[in-house]
Design an enzyme around this catalytic site. Structure first.
Site, PDB file in Angstrom:
ATOM      1  N   ASN A  41      -3.560   1.392  14.512  1.00  0.00           N
ATOM      2  CA  ASN A  41      -4.635   1.014  13.598  1.00  0.00           C
ATOM      3  C   ASN A  41      -5.992   0.871  14.264  1.00  0.00           C
ATOM      4  O   ASN A  41      -7.001   0.701  13.580  1.00  0.00           O
ATOM      5  CB  ASN A  41      -4.257  -0.258  12.854  1.00  0.00           C
ATOM      6  CG  ASN A  41      -3.205   0.036  11.807  1.00  0.00           C
ATOM      7  OD1 ASN A  41      -3.444   0.797  10.895  1.00  0.00           O
ATOM      8  ND2 ASN A  41      -2.017  -0.537  11.986  1.00  0.00           N
ATOM      9  N   THR A  67     -10.406   7.609  14.036  1.00  0.00           N
ATOM     10  CA  THR A  67     -11.213   8.264  15.069  1.00  0.00           C
ATOM     11  C   THR A  67     -10.424   9.399  15.706  1.00  0.00           C
ATOM     12  O   THR A  67      -9.308   9.694  15.324  1.00  0.00           O
ATOM     13  CB  THR A  67     -11.634   7.253  16.141  1.00  0.00           C
ATOM     14  OG1 THR A  67     -10.476   6.552  16.572  1.00  0.00           O
ATOM     15  CG2 THR A  67     -12.642   6.308  15.579  1.00  0.00           C
ATOM     16  N   THR A 121       0.840  -1.197   0.000  1.00  0.00           N
ATOM     17  CA  THR A 121       0.000   0.000   0.000  1.00  0.00           C
ATOM     18  C   THR A 121       0.851   1.212   0.000  1.00  0.00           C
ATOM     19  O   THR A 121       1.319   1.642   1.035  1.00  0.00           O
ATOM     20  CB  THR A 121      -0.821   0.122   1.257  1.00  0.00           C
ATOM     21  OG1 THR A 121      -1.694  -0.946   1.267  1.00  0.00           O
ATOM     22  CG2 THR A 121      -1.620   1.406   1.267  1.00  0.00           C
ATOM     23  N   GLU A 128       4.095   0.863  10.352  1.00  0.00           N
ATOM     24  CA  GLU A 128       3.359   1.300  11.543  1.00  0.00           C
ATOM     25  C   GLU A 128       3.636   0.434  12.763  1.00  0.00           C
ATOM     26  O   GLU A 128       3.336  -0.752  12.790  1.00  0.00           O
ATOM     27  CB  GLU A 128       1.861   1.280  11.264  1.00  0.00           C
ATOM     28  CG  GLU A 128       1.427   2.434  10.395  1.00  0.00           C
ATOM     29  CD  GLU A 128      -0.007   2.311   9.916  1.00  0.00           C
ATOM     30  OE1 GLU A 128      -0.597   1.238  10.095  1.00  0.00           O
ATOM     31  OE2 GLU A 128      -0.510   3.293   9.361  1.00  0.00           O
TER      32      GLU A 128
END
EC number: 2.3.1.35
Lengths: 384, 384
Positions: free
Chosen positions: A379, A384, A180, A260
């Site tokens: 993640n 949010t 990605t 990440e």
């Protein structure tokens, strides 16, 4: 040392307000020629973002004079209106640069899936990016495409009188077909679109397609290779392929190193495979296995979990012939315990897992990461 | 209410010292007949533990009079010596019970992969388990097979004059073919091995094979169904299949509810699939996606990640026709945002993800969990 290092390219990166942080979020790369030859490789995900659908069409024409990229929103799963937004962005680039058409503008987007882009911010950002274009603008462009990346990713590979430059972003949803990520490669070598396409596909097959950080395939993956021909030099296909592959490999390692939450950069090296496909399948089965990945996070050379992962594949092997080394210690020989696992030093960031299938001459390396608390945290909180 | 509820069975669970905690770790289930009919389903992993290789042979004979189970060690990836350990265990059960042969003893092991079992502790444990056999010993047996399970898992389904009982263990490596677990089902119904085999395969196909907690397939999965015939009642195949399927489904839900570190029990319900295989493939792609799983841990109805997962499959669908509901709120319609995601209440433990492919009449439900800090913690520390 990035996309503007080869002759014939300008770039820029500006803040358009797409990111709440106020960080740069719009990048523009322009190929001033004389050539505008291009090749592209895109996500194999069947749910493709609007900019992927657009850029696939544009690249098919063989010429691209500008690439507009935004972070702060993927423009994926946004329906026909999302595609109109991509089209309007390309039209705005063409109108602003005046000398090119929208059909020569590739578009790349990255960020949260499922939300429309704020065009009232993006289009003024495109105007600002066009005004900021500079022959040393590559570093600013590399910074503007970052999402959860902690650092920009650039590369340069030098040929005999010509150069390949590149930038990439990507830190999550790193999985094959492609990882990605967005990547723009530039070169001032002289090459036609067919050569660029062959060279780029050969390079991504053994680099980006072998990064598997979290097994999750993106909707937006795009790798573009733009050739300006400004050096006047025409390398052989092999020379160009070697340089592009080296540039892709360098960017891949930067991606895996910045994934990440990762605390480990892991090379899964498969040897003794009956075929390259077997080697890739087996490597991927290990790279994607959450129990292997959590064990590595815990500095645990848990080779039993590695064998359990290999056992899920269709590759040729005999379970009683499998050898596994972790950071150089052969903890498993012939499918059973061998050297003392306590000899394995996993305290560093770089980890090598070697698996010998004893089934043939083929090899492959898959790059991955551990599965950490940081990954779960990042993640579970991203949207949010 | 467990494996000893049907007539004709005795069981026990004792502590042999395989677990450092001193908790019970050896279980024995004996079928006193009159019938000894058996069926079994085993892991599809090609790296099979020694007890799986042994029990596959034993079950092929169609008769099993005793099942010996140990926790505290999987006896997987232990080579020929590991197989000898399993064989010796079965011989010791036969010698202790006196009236049966080793070829009628199934063996199941669970725990860490890659280490030999301490036979000096296991064999005395087998002797103790034989002495402790009781008609109400099922609960003790269910407790002795636990590893990281937080509670024992048992079930009973009642027919007309006959009963199916069962116990299972499993909390990690829960993935298809089968979920990583051991399960012993008993019945006092009269049924021949061929009937039991058909009934058990039909049941596991739609229950254990549709649990996918962490995508990691085990080396030791075993589901056994033993029939004593002690009720004297011969149910129809459909009656027996319904009862066995209900027992498996009940145990599956207990497994998913107790999965390592999980804060959510997630039902992924696929409708509108062109085939049942498509529905299962799509459901699994969602259940295995780490970005979907971390989002659910973060109470985030991130439907974009769900679509990105579906896009990796070969199932029949049009990306612009996908509808997604999370806990009853249709956050995605026609491949784009629909109802306000803030309406989704993810505060509870039970989560339902519904995906309508609009491609046909087939459906399937896959059971999974979120990916939590607890999972990472438990699996990064398990073997150390």
């Amino acid at each position: 040392m990035t996309v503007t290092t080869p002759k014939g390219f300008r770039a820029s990166g500006v803040a358009a307000g797409l990111k709440p942080s106020g960080n740069p979020d719009v990048a523009l790369v322009v190929n001033d020629g004389p050539s505008a030859a291009v090749a592209g490789v895109f996500t194999a995900n069947r749910v493709k973002a609007a900019p992927v659908l657009w850029s696939e069409q544009v690249v098919r024409g063989g010429e691209v004079r500008a690439v507009i990229l935004n972070s702060g929103g993927a423009n994926a799963c946004t329906g026909p209106l999302g595609f109109q937004d991509t089209h309007a962005t390309a039209e705005h680039v063409a109108a602003t640069l005046a000398t090119i058409g929208a059909g020569e503008v590739a578009v790349c987007s990255t960020g949260l899936i499922g939300e429309r882009l704020p065009m009232d911010k993006l289009l003024p950002g495109v105007t600002a990016a066009a005004e900021a274009l500079a022959q040393d603008g590559g570093a600013a462009a590399a910074r503007a495409i970052m999402t959860t990346d902690t650092k920009p990713k650039s590369t340069v590979v030098t040929g005999a009188g010509w150069t390949v430059g590149g930038m990439a972003k990507g830190a999550g949803m790193l999985a094959p077909g492609l990882a990605t990520m967005l990547c723009v490669l530039t070169t001032d070598a002289v090459a036609d679109p067919a050569t660029l396409d062959a060279v780029l596909r050969a390079a991504t097959r053994v680099t980006f397609d072998r990064v598997d950080s979290d097994g999750c395939m993106s909707t937006n993956d795009t790798v573009l290779l733009l050739a300006s021909g400004a050096s006047g030099v025409t390398p052989t296909r092999d020379e160009l392929a070697a340089a592009v592959t080296a540039a892709c490999q360098d960017l891949c390692e930067q991606l895996v190193d910045d994934a990440e939450g990762a605390t480990k950069k892991v090379a899964v090296e498969i040897t003794g495979a009956a075929s390259e496909d077997d080697a890739v399948e087996v490597g991927r089965s290990i790279a994607r296995n959450n129990l292997v990945k959590t064990a590595l996070f815990g500095n645990d050379p848990n080779w039993g979990r590695i064998l359990a992962a290999v056992g899920t594949t269709a590759a040729a092997f005999d379970p009683d012939q499998l050898d596994v080394a972790v950071n150089g210690v052969w903890v498993c020989k012939g499918g059973a315990a061998a050297e003392d696992r306590s000899k394995v030093d996993l305290s560093g960031r770089d980890v090598t897992v070697k698996l010998d299938l004893h089934a043939g001459p083929a090899t492959a390396i898959i790059w991955t990461n551990d599965l950490s608390h940081g990954y779960v945290h990042e993640n579970s909180a991203y949207s949010t």
